[in-house]
Design a protein around this motif. Structure first.
Motif, PDB file in Angstrom:
ATOM      1  N   ILE A  46       0.895  -1.130  -0.052  1.00 45.31           N
ATOM      2  CA  ILE A  46      -0.176   0.013   0.072  1.00 45.31           C
ATOM      3  C   ILE A  46       0.846   1.382   0.005  1.00 45.31           C
ATOM      4  O   ILE A  46       1.991   1.403   0.870  1.00 45.31           O
ATOM      5  CB  ILE A  46      -0.879  -0.099   1.143  1.00 45.31           C
ATOM      6  N   VAL A  47       0.717   2.293  -0.949  1.00 44.63           N
ATOM      7  CA  VAL A  47       1.363   3.538  -1.181  1.00 44.63           C
ATOM      8  C   VAL A  47       0.467   4.494  -0.760  1.00 44.63           C
ATOM      9  O   VAL A  47      -0.475   4.695  -1.512  1.00 44.63           O
ATOM     10  CB  VAL A  47       2.121   3.377  -2.418  1.00 44.63           C
ATOM     11  N   LYS A  48       0.713   5.275   0.005  1.00 41.88           N
ATOM     12  CA  LYS A  48      -0.100   6.506   0.297  1.00 41.88           C
ATOM     13  C   LYS A  48       0.863   7.802   0.224  1.00 41.88           C
ATOM     14  O   LYS A  48       1.717   7.945   0.609  1.00 41.88           O
ATOM     15  CB  LYS A  48      -0.836   6.132   1.962  1.00 41.88           C
ATOM     16  N   ARG A  49      -0.318   8.913  -0.200  1.00 39.04           N
ATOM     17  CA  ARG A  49       0.558  10.077  -0.107  1.00 39.04           C
ATOM     18  C   ARG A  49      -0.087  10.767   1.080  1.00 39.04           C
ATOM     19  O   ARG A  49      -0.919  10.722   1.579  1.00 39.04           O
ATOM     20  CB  ARG A  49      -0.289  10.802  -0.974  1.00 39.04           C
ATOM     21  N   LEU A  50       0.999  11.410   1.730  1.00 39.79           N
ATOM     22  CA  LEU A  50       0.651  12.133   3.142  1.00 39.79           C
ATOM     23  C   LEU A  50       0.389  13.561   2.822  1.00 39.79           C
ATOM     24  O   LEU A  50       0.682  13.915   1.621  1.00 39.79           O
ATOM     25  CB  LEU A  50       1.941  12.022   4.082  1.00 39.79           C
ATOM     26  N   GLU A  51       0.076  14.136   3.883  1.00 37.79           N
ATOM     27  CA  GLU A  51      -0.422  15.661   3.583  1.00 37.79           C
ATOM     28  C   GLU A  51       0.777  16.626   3.304  1.00 37.79           C
ATOM     29  O   GLU A  51       0.546  17.478   2.612  1.00 37.79           O
ATOM     30  CB  GLU A  51      -0.886  16.030   5.136  1.00 37.79           C
ATOM     31  N   ASN A  52       2.205  16.155   3.563  1.00 38.62           N
ATOM     32  CA  ASN A  52       3.091  17.009   3.135  1.00 38.62           C
ATOM     33  C   ASN A  52       3.676  16.803   1.598  1.00 38.62           C
ATOM     34  O   ASN A  52       4.879  16.926   1.490  1.00 38.62           O
ATOM     35  CB  ASN A  52       4.376  16.757   3.914  1.00 38.62           C
ATOM     36  N   GLU A  53       2.684  16.113   0.985  1.00 40.46           N
ATOM     37  CA  GLU A  53       3.048  15.540  -0.421  1.00 40.46           C
ATOM     38  C   GLU A  53       4.049  14.477  -0.662  1.00 40.46           C
ATOM     39  O   GLU A  53       4.495  13.963  -1.714  1.00 40.46           O
ATOM     40  CB  GLU A  53       3.053  16.560  -1.269  1.00 40.46           C
ATOM     41  N   SER A  54       4.535  13.879   0.542  1.00 38.80           N
ATOM     42  CA  SER A  54       5.460  12.762   0.281  1.00 38.80           C
ATOM     43  C   SER A  54       4.658  11.463   0.430  1.00 38.80           C
ATOM     44  O   SER A  54       3.516  11.340   0.576  1.00 38.80           O
ATOM     45  CB  SER A  54       6.708  12.575   1.683  1.00 38.80           C
ATOM     46  N   PHE A  55       5.515  10.335  -0.008  1.00 38.62           N
ATOM     47  CA  PHE A  55       4.763   8.934  -0.073  1.00 38.62           C
ATOM     48  C   PHE A  55       5.499   7.947   1.092  1.00 38.62           C
ATOM     49  O   PHE A  55       6.659   8.163   1.246  1.00 38.62           O
ATOM     50  CB  PHE A  55       5.019   8.380  -1.331  1.00 38.62           C
ATOM     51  N   ILE A  56       4.663   7.068   1.256  1.00 32.73           N
ATOM     52  CA  ILE A  56       5.110   5.948   2.598  1.00 32.73           C
ATOM     53  C   ILE A  56       4.324   4.669   2.038  1.00 32.73           C
ATOM     54  O   ILE A  56       3.317   4.816   1.399  1.00 32.73           O
ATOM     55  CB  ILE A  56       4.636   6.483   3.791  1.00 32.73           C
ATOM     56  N   PHE A  57       5.159   3.838   2.102  1.00 32.71           N
ATOM     57  CA  PHE A  57       4.475   2.331   1.978  1.00 32.71           C
ATOM     58  C   PHE A  57       4.603   1.367   2.924  1.00 32.71           C
ATOM     59  O   PHE A  57       5.422   1.626   3.824  1.00 32.71           O
ATOM     60  CB  PHE A  57       5.241   1.942   0.658  1.00 32.71           C
ATOM     61  N   ALA A  58       3.862   0.453   2.837  1.00 36.83           N
ATOM     62  CA  ALA A  58       3.781  -0.708   3.818  1.00 36.83           C
ATOM     63  C   ALA A  58       3.356  -1.893   3.062  1.00 36.83           C
ATOM     64  O   ALA A  58       2.583  -1.900   2.102  1.00 36.83           O
ATOM     65  CB  ALA A  58       2.224  -0.394   4.983  1.00 36.83           C
ATOM     66  N   ILE A  59       3.639  -3.055   3.607  1.00 39.85           N
ATOM     67  CA  ILE A  59       3.508  -4.471   3.143  1.00 39.85           C
ATOM     68  C   ILE A  59       2.484  -5.001   4.195  1.00 39.85           C
ATOM     69  O   ILE A  59       2.777  -4.945   5.294  1.00 39.85           O
ATOM     70  CB  ILE A  59       4.852  -5.270   2.774  1.00 39.85           C
ATOM     71  N   THR A  60       1.285  -5.483   3.576  1.00 39.81           N
ATOM     72  CA  THR A  60       0.253  -6.193   4.578  1.00 39.81           C
ATOM     73  C   THR A  60       0.067  -7.616   4.003  1.00 39.81           C
ATOM     74  O   THR A  60       0.333  -7.715   3.131  1.00 39.81           O
ATOM     75  CB  THR A  60      -0.802  -5.380   4.707  1.00 39.81           C
ATOM     76  N   ASP A  61      -0.446  -8.190   4.957  1.00 40.68           N
ATOM     77  CA  ASP A  61      -1.078  -9.618   4.411  1.00 40.68           C
ATOM     78  C   ASP A  61      -2.553  -9.274   4.150  1.00 40.68           C
ATOM     79  O   ASP A  61      -3.026  -8.281   4.126  1.00 40.68           O
ATOM     80  CB  ASP A  61      -1.076 -10.611   5.642  1.00 40.68           C
ATOM     81  N   ARG A  62      -3.201 -10.469   3.751  1.00 39.92           N
ATOM     82  CA  ARG A  62      -4.390 -10.126   3.333  1.00 39.92           C
ATOM     83  C   ARG A  62      -5.548  -9.536   4.116  1.00 39.92           C
ATOM     84  O   ARG A  62      -6.501  -9.185   3.807  1.00 39.92           O
ATOM     85  CB  ARG A  62      -5.015 -11.896   2.773  1.00 39.92           C
ATOM     86  N   LYS A  63      -5.348  -9.842   5.510  1.00 42.98           N
ATOM     87  CA  LYS A  63      -6.118  -9.031   6.667  1.00 42.98           C
ATOM     88  C   LYS A  63      -5.747  -7.647   6.846  1.00 42.98           C
ATOM     89  O   LYS A  63      -6.277  -7.347   7.553  1.00 42.98           O
ATOM     90  CB  LYS A  63      -6.063 -10.028   7.927  1.00 42.98           C
ATOM     91  N   ARG A  64      -4.853  -7.264   5.964  1.00 42.82           N
ATOM     92  CA  ARG A  64      -4.279  -5.840   6.202  1.00 42.82           C
ATOM     93  C   ARG A  64      -3.481  -5.635   7.684  1.00 42.82           C
ATOM     94  O   ARG A  64      -3.360  -4.681   7.914  1.00 42.82           O
ATOM     95  CB  ARG A  64      -5.331  -4.957   6.087  1.00 42.82           C
ATOM     96  N   ASN A  65      -2.912  -6.887   7.954  1.00 44.27           N
ATOM     97  CA  ASN A  65      -2.005  -6.504   9.091  1.00 44.27           C
ATOM     98  C   ASN A  65      -0.551  -6.409   8.596  1.00 44.27           C
ATOM     99  O   ASN A  65       0.141  -6.831   7.625  1.00 44.27           O
ATOM    100  CB  ASN A  65      -1.673  -7.996   9.838  1.00 44.27           C
ATOM    101  N   ILE A  66      -0.146  -5.285   9.250  1.00 47.28           N
ATOM    102  CA  ILE A  66       1.377  -4.572   8.683  1.00 47.28           C
ATOM    103  C   ILE A  66       2.367  -5.978   8.929  1.00 47.28           C
ATOM    104  O   ILE A  66       2.689  -6.145   9.919  1.00 47.28           O
ATOM    105  CB  ILE A  66       1.521  -3.365   9.329  1.00 47.28           C
ATOM    106  N   LEU A  67       3.076  -5.919   7.755  1.00 46.48           N
ATOM    107  CA  LEU A  67       4.291  -6.892   7.767  1.00 46.48           C
ATOM    108  C   LEU A  67       5.565  -5.885   7.538  1.00 46.48           C
ATOM    109  O   LEU A  67       6.560  -6.553   8.262  1.00 46.48           O
ATOM    110  CB  LEU A  67       4.377  -7.874   6.693  1.00 46.48           C
ATOM    111  N   TYR A  68       5.551  -4.822   7.214  1.00 42.72           N
ATOM    112  CA  TYR A  68       6.609  -4.006   7.104  1.00 42.72           C
ATOM    113  C   TYR A  68       6.098  -2.694   6.781  1.00 42.72           C
ATOM    114  O   TYR A  68       5.202  -2.586   5.946  1.00 42.72           O
ATOM    115  CB  TYR A  68       7.465  -4.294   6.139  1.00 42.72           C
ATOM    116  N   GLN A  69       6.569  -1.641   7.446  1.00 48.41           N
ATOM    117  CA  GLN A  69       6.249  -0.331   7.102  1.00 48.41           C
ATOM    118  C   GLN A  69       7.446   0.597   6.995  1.00 48.41           C
ATOM    119  O   GLN A  69       8.196   0.615   8.037  1.00 48.41           O
ATOM    120  CB  GLN A  69       5.302   0.418   8.182  1.00 48.41           C
ATOM    121  N   GLN A  70       7.622   1.542   6.035  1.00 48.27           N
ATOM    122  CA  GLN A  70       8.475   2.442   5.696  1.00 48.27           C
ATOM    123  C   GLN A  70       8.682   3.456   7.037  1.00 48.27           C
ATOM    124  O   GLN A  70       7.626   3.805   7.511  1.00 48.27           O
ATOM    125  CB  GLN A  70       8.377   3.061   4.522  1.00 48.27           C
ATOM    126  N   SER A  71       9.693   3.760   7.293  1.00 48.29           N
ATOM    127  CA  SER A  71       9.861   4.783   8.164  1.00 48.29           C
ATOM    128  C   SER A  71       9.280   6.331   8.045  1.00 48.29           C
ATOM    129  O   SER A  71       9.694   6.663   6.610  1.00 48.29           O
ATOM    130  CB  SER A  71      11.333   5.115   8.828  1.00 48.29           C
TER     131      SER A  71
END
Length: 147
Positions: A46-71
């Motif tokens: 999942i890649v999301k745009r933050l309010e400051n126009e930067s992007f952050i990503f996370a890797i999730t399983d099928r239940k959307r449990n976070i397996l890894y999140q970018q700092s």
């Protein structure tokens, strides 16, 4: 009253449209924009745009449990060069020129977690497409995995 209701409904539809994530089905390749990238039945990026126009990503399983999140202190910016790549084994590779951050996120099936490895410090086999793009577009002469 009816006119106000129509205007209100239309404005809600148009403002909510931007909040709906774009869904991509990706076996392997570059991730280049905001959205949800389904890698398999069990993993998604999942890649999301933050309010400051930067992007952050996370890797999730099928239940959307976070397996890894970018700092949050190492987000991607459109003002700097960055790459995000998923291989056919659902490993993720990224480079962020803004923070000189380069990582391979390799999935450990036994522990069910991602291990982050700096691929310029430790030699690993990078996907050919990712390696070529890095070699062509960056100046990472001391990067062990690019040799």
């Amino acid at each position: 009253m009816k006119k106000t209701l129509v205007i209100l409904t239309l404005s809600i539809l148009f403002t909510c449209k931007n909040d709906i994530p774009k869904i991509h089905f990706l076996k392997q390749g570059f991730i280049t924009e905001q959205g949800e990238y389904i890698l398999s039945k069990s993993k998604m990026v999942i890649v999301k745009r933050l309010e400051n126009e930067s992007f952050i990503f996370a890797i999730t399983d099928r239940k959307r449990n976070i397996l890894y999140q970018q700092s949050l202190v190492e987000t991607f910016s459109e003002l700097h060069y960055w790459l995000l790549y998923a291989d056919d084994k659902q490993n993720i590779y990224y480079y962020n020129s803004d923070y000189s951050s380069q990582k391979a996120l390799l999935f450990d099936a036994e522990k069910k977690e991602y291990n982050a490895i700096d691929f310029c410090t430790f030699e690993i086999n990078l996907p050919k497409e990712f390696k070529k793009k890095l070699a062509d577009d960056t100046n990472l002469g001391n990067c062990i995995s690019l040799r």
